[in-house]
Design a protein around this motif. Structure first.
Motif, short mmCIF file in Angstrom:
data_model
loop_
_atom_site.label_atom_id
_atom_site.label_comp_id
_atom_site.label_asym_id
_atom_site.label_seq_id
_atom_site.Cartn_x
_atom_site.Cartn_y
_atom_site.Cartn_z
N UNK A 16 19.80 -2.58 -0.05
CA UNK A 16 19.22 -3.06 -1.31
C UNK A 16 18.81 -4.52 -1.17
N UNK A 17 17.90 -4.94 -2.05
CA UNK A 17 17.38 -6.30 -1.98
C UNK A 17 17.04 -6.79 -3.38
N UNK A 18 16.70 -8.05 -3.46
CA UNK A 18 16.28 -8.67 -4.70
C UNK A 18 14.86 -9.20 -4.51
N UNK A 19 14.20 -9.58 -5.60
CA UNK A 19 12.83 -10.07 -5.54
C UNK A 19 12.69 -11.45 -6.14
N UNK A 72 7.82 -4.17 -12.91
CA UNK A 72 7.63 -3.67 -11.55
C UNK A 72 8.19 -2.25 -11.47
N UNK A 73 7.36 -1.32 -11.02
CA UNK A 73 7.82 0.05 -10.83
C UNK A 73 8.65 0.08 -9.54
N UNK A 74 9.95 0.32 -9.70
CA UNK A 74 10.85 0.30 -8.55
C UNK A 74 12.04 1.21 -8.79
N UNK A 75 12.78 1.46 -7.72
CA UNK A 75 13.99 2.26 -7.79
C UNK A 75 15.17 1.34 -7.49
N UNK A 76 16.13 1.27 -8.40
CA UNK A 76 17.32 0.47 -8.17
C UNK A 76 18.34 1.25 -7.35
N UNK A 77 19.34 0.56 -6.88
CA UNK A 77 20.32 1.09 -5.94
C UNK A 77 20.94 2.42 -6.38
N UNK A 114 0.82 -1.21 0.00
CA UNK A 114 0.00 0.00 0.00
C UNK A 114 0.86 1.26 0.00
N UNK A 115 1.91 1.26 0.78
CA UNK A 115 2.82 2.42 0.87
C UNK A 115 4.16 2.15 0.21
N UNK A 116 4.22 1.16 -0.66
CA UNK A 116 5.49 0.77 -1.25
C UNK A 116 6.25 -0.13 -0.30
N UNK A 117 7.52 -0.39 -0.62
CA UNK A 117 8.32 -1.28 0.22
C UNK A 117 9.79 -0.91 0.10
N UNK A 118 10.46 -0.83 1.25
CA UNK A 118 11.91 -0.68 1.29
C UNK A 118 12.41 -1.27 2.59
N UNK A 119 13.69 -1.54 2.65
CA UNK A 119 14.29 -2.11 3.85
C UNK A 119 14.94 -1.04 4.70
N UNK A 120 15.09 -1.36 5.96
CA UNK A 120 15.71 -0.45 6.92
C UNK A 120 17.10 -0.02 6.45
N UNK A 121 17.43 1.21 6.72
CA UNK A 121 18.76 1.78 6.42
C UNK A 121 19.09 1.77 4.93
N UNK A 122 18.09 1.65 4.07
CA UNK A 122 18.34 1.72 2.64
C UNK A 122 19.04 0.51 2.06
N UNK A 166 15.72 -11.99 -8.99
CA UNK A 166 16.22 -11.03 -9.96
C UNK A 166 17.64 -10.62 -9.57
N UNK A 167 18.43 -10.25 -10.54
CA UNK A 167 19.80 -9.81 -10.27
C UNK A 167 19.87 -8.35 -9.85
N UNK A 168 18.74 -7.66 -9.92
CA UNK A 168 18.71 -6.23 -9.60
C UNK A 168 18.96 -5.96 -8.13
N UNK A 169 19.64 -4.85 -7.85
CA UNK A 169 19.82 -4.35 -6.49
C UNK A 169 18.73 -3.30 -6.29
N UNK A 170 17.59 -3.72 -5.77
CA UNK A 170 16.43 -2.85 -5.64
C UNK A 170 16.50 -2.07 -4.34
N UNK A 171 16.20 -0.79 -4.43
CA UNK A 171 16.20 0.09 -3.26
C UNK A 171 14.79 0.24 -2.69
N UNK A 172 13.80 0.31 -3.60
CA UNK A 172 12.42 0.53 -3.16
C UNK A 172 11.44 0.11 -4.24
N UNK A 173 10.32 -0.49 -3.81
CA UNK A 173 9.22 -0.84 -4.71
C UNK A 173 8.14 0.22 -4.52
#
Length: 112
Positions: free
Chosen positions: A35-38, A61-66, A25-33, A82-89
């Protein structure tokens, strides 16, 4: 070497923590920025815990990479990390009624 120690060589490309994403609902990101994969699994392709072959290859997927300044569509294939280093969905970027979505990261992190 202490039990639980993971050298930088072992951590390279390895997923050492993960969880299921249950709300976008509010997007998704991990603590302290961190990066993650999906890993995205179409719910229609899971029977008795067995993941079947999906009809389609993946979804955008609309997201912001590292190293991105802004979010944009990024192709994520089904049934593989995915091989992407995702910062936020972005908010509601994936329909969680249709897909099970998991994040994975190379370090122990908490959701924010």
């Amino acid at each position: 070497m202490n039990k639980g120690f993971v050298s930088s060589e072992m951590a390279a490309g390895r997923i050492s923590s993960h969880k299921k994403i249950t709300d976008l609902t509010n997007g998704f990101k991990l603590e302290n920025g961190t990066h993650f994969t999906l890993f995205i699994v179409p719910k229609a392709n899971v029977t008795a815990g067995v993941i079947g072959v999906p009809d389609n290859a993946g979804l955008m997927v609309d997201c912001k990479l590292y190293q991105d300044d802004d979010s944009s569509d990024f192709p994520v294939l089904f049934n593989q990390w995915t091989e992407a280093a995702i910062q936020e969905i972005s908010a509601d970027a994936i329909d969680l009624t249709t897909y099970d979505v998991y994040w994975g990261a190379p370090v122990n992190v908490q959701e924010s």
